[in-house]
Design an enzyme around this catalytic site. Sequence first.
Site, PDB file in Angstrom:
ATOM      1  N   GLY A   1      10.330   2.625  23.092  1.00 15.65           N
ATOM      2  CA  GLY A   1       9.276   3.235  23.900  1.00 15.65           C
ATOM      3  C   GLY A   1       9.206   2.671  25.318  1.00 15.65           C
TER       4      GLY A   1
ATOM      5  CD  GLU B   1       5.852  -4.454  19.075  1.00 13.20           C
ATOM      6  OE1 GLU B   1       6.663  -3.837  18.372  1.00 13.20           O
ATOM      7  OE2 GLU B   1       4.991  -3.871  19.765  1.00 13.20           O
TER       8      GLU B   1
ATOM      9  CB  VAL C   1       9.451  -0.495   4.890  1.00 16.76           C
ATOM     10  CG1 VAL C   1       8.001   0.005   4.917  1.00 16.76           C
ATOM     11  CG2 VAL C   1      10.165   0.018   3.660  1.00 16.76           C
ATOM     12  CG  ASP C   2       7.363   2.543   9.575  1.00 20.18           C
ATOM     13  OD1 ASP C   2       7.754   1.351   9.601  1.00 20.18           O
ATOM     14  OD2 ASP C   2       6.773   3.085  10.526  1.00 20.18           O
TER      15      ASP C   2
ATOM     16  N   GLY D   1       0.842  -1.194   0.000  1.00 25.39           N
ATOM     17  CA  GLY D   1       0.000   0.000   0.000  1.00 25.39           C
ATOM     18  C   GLY D   1       0.873   1.239   0.000  1.00 25.39           C
TER      19      GLY D   1
HETATM   20  C1  UD2 Z   1       4.780  -1.461  15.632  1.00 23.97           C
HETATM   21  C2  UD2 Z   1       6.101  -2.160  15.377  1.00 23.97           C
HETATM   22  C3  UD2 Z   1       5.952  -3.012  14.111  1.00 23.97           C
HETATM   23  C4  UD2 Z   1       4.845  -4.033  14.274  1.00 23.97           C
HETATM   24  C5  UD2 Z   1       3.564  -3.329  14.657  1.00 23.97           C
HETATM   25  C6  UD2 Z   1       2.552  -4.369  15.109  1.00 23.97           C
HETATM   26  C7  UD2 Z   1       8.131  -0.964  16.048  1.00 23.97           C
HETATM   27  C8  UD2 Z   1       8.891   0.291  15.886  1.00 23.97           C
HETATM   28  N1  UD2 Z   1       7.106  -1.133  15.205  1.00 23.97           N
HETATM   29  O1  UD2 Z   1       4.739  -0.472  14.617  1.00 23.97           O
HETATM   30  O2  UD2 Z   1       7.150  -3.692  13.828  1.00 23.97           O
HETATM   31  O3  UD2 Z   1       5.214  -4.972  15.267  1.00 23.97           O
HETATM   32  O4  UD2 Z   1       3.717  -2.412  15.747  1.00 23.97           O
HETATM   33  O5  UD2 Z   1       1.301  -4.025  14.860  1.00 23.97           O
HETATM   34  O6  UD2 Z   1       8.451  -1.817  16.857  1.00 23.97           O
HETATM   35  N2  UD2 Z   1       3.225  -2.343   6.562  1.00 23.97           N
HETATM   36  C9  UD2 Z   1       3.003  -2.119   5.189  1.00 23.97           C
HETATM   37  N3  UD2 Z   1       1.842  -1.541   4.782  1.00 23.97           N
HETATM   38  C10 UD2 Z   1       0.867  -1.151   5.672  1.00 23.97           C
HETATM   39  C11 UD2 Z   1       1.085  -1.373   7.048  1.00 23.97           C
HETATM   40  C12 UD2 Z   1       2.285  -1.958   7.470  1.00 23.97           C
HETATM   41  O7  UD2 Z   1       3.845  -2.452   4.359  1.00 23.97           O
HETATM   42  O8  UD2 Z   1      -0.162  -0.607   5.215  1.00 23.97           O
HETATM   43  C13 UD2 Z   1       4.473  -3.015   6.983  1.00 23.97           C
HETATM   44  C14 UD2 Z   1       5.680  -2.083   6.882  1.00 23.97           C
HETATM   45  O9  UD2 Z   1       6.827  -2.838   6.620  1.00 23.97           O
HETATM   46  C15 UD2 Z   1       5.746  -1.496   8.281  1.00 23.97           C
HETATM   47  C16 UD2 Z   1       5.375  -2.720   9.121  1.00 23.97           C
HETATM   48  O10 UD2 Z   1       4.392  -3.418   8.342  1.00 23.97           O
HETATM   49  O11 UD2 Z   1       7.027  -0.982   8.558  1.00 23.97           O
HETATM   50  C17 UD2 Z   1       4.846  -2.423  10.507  1.00 23.97           C
HETATM   51  O12 UD2 Z   1       3.677  -1.608  10.428  1.00 23.97           O
HETATM   52  P1  UD2 Z   1       3.602  -0.193  11.125  1.00 23.97           P
HETATM   53  O13 UD2 Z   1       4.917   0.496  10.953  1.00 23.97           O
HETATM   54  O14 UD2 Z   1       2.396   0.527  10.669  1.00 23.97           O
HETATM   55  O15 UD2 Z   1       3.400  -0.601  12.617  1.00 23.97           O
HETATM   56  P2  UD2 Z   1       3.615   0.320  13.931  1.00 23.97           P
HETATM   57  O16 UD2 Z   1       4.096   1.667  13.555  1.00 23.97           O
HETATM   58  O17 UD2 Z   1       2.396   0.254  14.785  1.00 23.97           O
END
Ligand code: UD2
Length: 287
Positions: free
Chosen positions: A168, A236, A145-146, A57
């Site tokens: 965190g 996670e 990736v972010d 996405g």
């Molecule tokens: C946290 C964690 C993440 C994951 C998630 C669980 C950290 C810093 N981040 O981040 O690793 O465990 O919680 O829910 O520990 N992605 C896509 N497209 C999307 C959504 C996600 O490609 O539409 C992939 C992408 O590689 C992204 C990863 O999934 O980096 C994790 O998603 P996130 O960054 O939205 O999750 P976040 O910020 O809640």
Amino acid sequence: VTTMVFITVINKERKDVMTVTPWLAPVVWEETFDTSLIDSFYKMQNITVATTVFALGKYVQFLKDFLESAEKHYMQGYRVHYYIFTDQPEAVPMVTLGANRSLTTLKLPSSNRWQEITLRRMEKLEKLIDTQMINEVDYIFSLDVDTKFYGHWGAETLGDIVAVIHPGYYSTPRDEFPYERRPESQAYIPQGMGDYYYGGAVIGGRVEEVHKLAKICRMQLDMDKANSIEAAWQEESHLNKYFLYNKPTKILSPEYLWQDFKSKTDDIKIIRFSQVIKNYAEVRPNP
Ligand code: UD2
């Protein structure tokens, strides 16, 4: 080799932070390792480090900075093979890769739920290792990736099974960790238990060990799904449960997973890898 590196890591001990876990795994902080000594072990072994990232996405927008910064800081001097899972192979940016570095794009349908995207990474990782890696790759890292690399990330991060402390929660009391607390979930961790709160953004280790982790987490995710329960932080939460009973052999300090919005604290002497600031409402397919 593991023993020698371990000794290297704990020899130059820092006094202000915990550099070894109660089960004697090193916690990697700046000033606890000697890069040239570590390189002299691993360079001789001619290793390949696979690196998987998911960009589905709107997350394809993060690939350029991720790859460009990795080419400056990540595993320099080692053979690196990036595996990019995406629903838009045409959107993968053309980034010039260094010598001995390659990239494979793997097409994957997206999902209209971000939770589904993050938790499916375990299953994809397990399959990729089964089908393409087991005899080709020595170590693997699965990374969010972010993110962006800002500083050296080298062979000091290699180990049998490697976790990162979530930035965190590294000074949070254990009973306030956001572990899954419902006994109905396979990711359940009771109060009073647990060592650290590990971030899902970095999983690493020897390919067989990461395969075992991905497989067990995938099976537990499947059981939760069959019971219509989704753990508090998806994969996670399952990762944290796995590491409670299968201790990481090396732990990366929050230098290896920071968050751009957080100001640096005194014990963080260098930020090496960090989650970029993103507008969740804008980049995710669902709230
Ligand atoms: C946290 C964690 C993440 C994951 C998630 C669980 C950290 C810093 N981040 O981040 O690793 O465990 O919680 O829910 O520990 N992605 C896509 N497209 C999307 C959504 C996600 O490609 O539409 C992939 C992408 O590689 C992204 C990863 O999934 O980096 C994790 O998603 P996130 O960054 O939205 O999750 P976040 O910020 O809640």
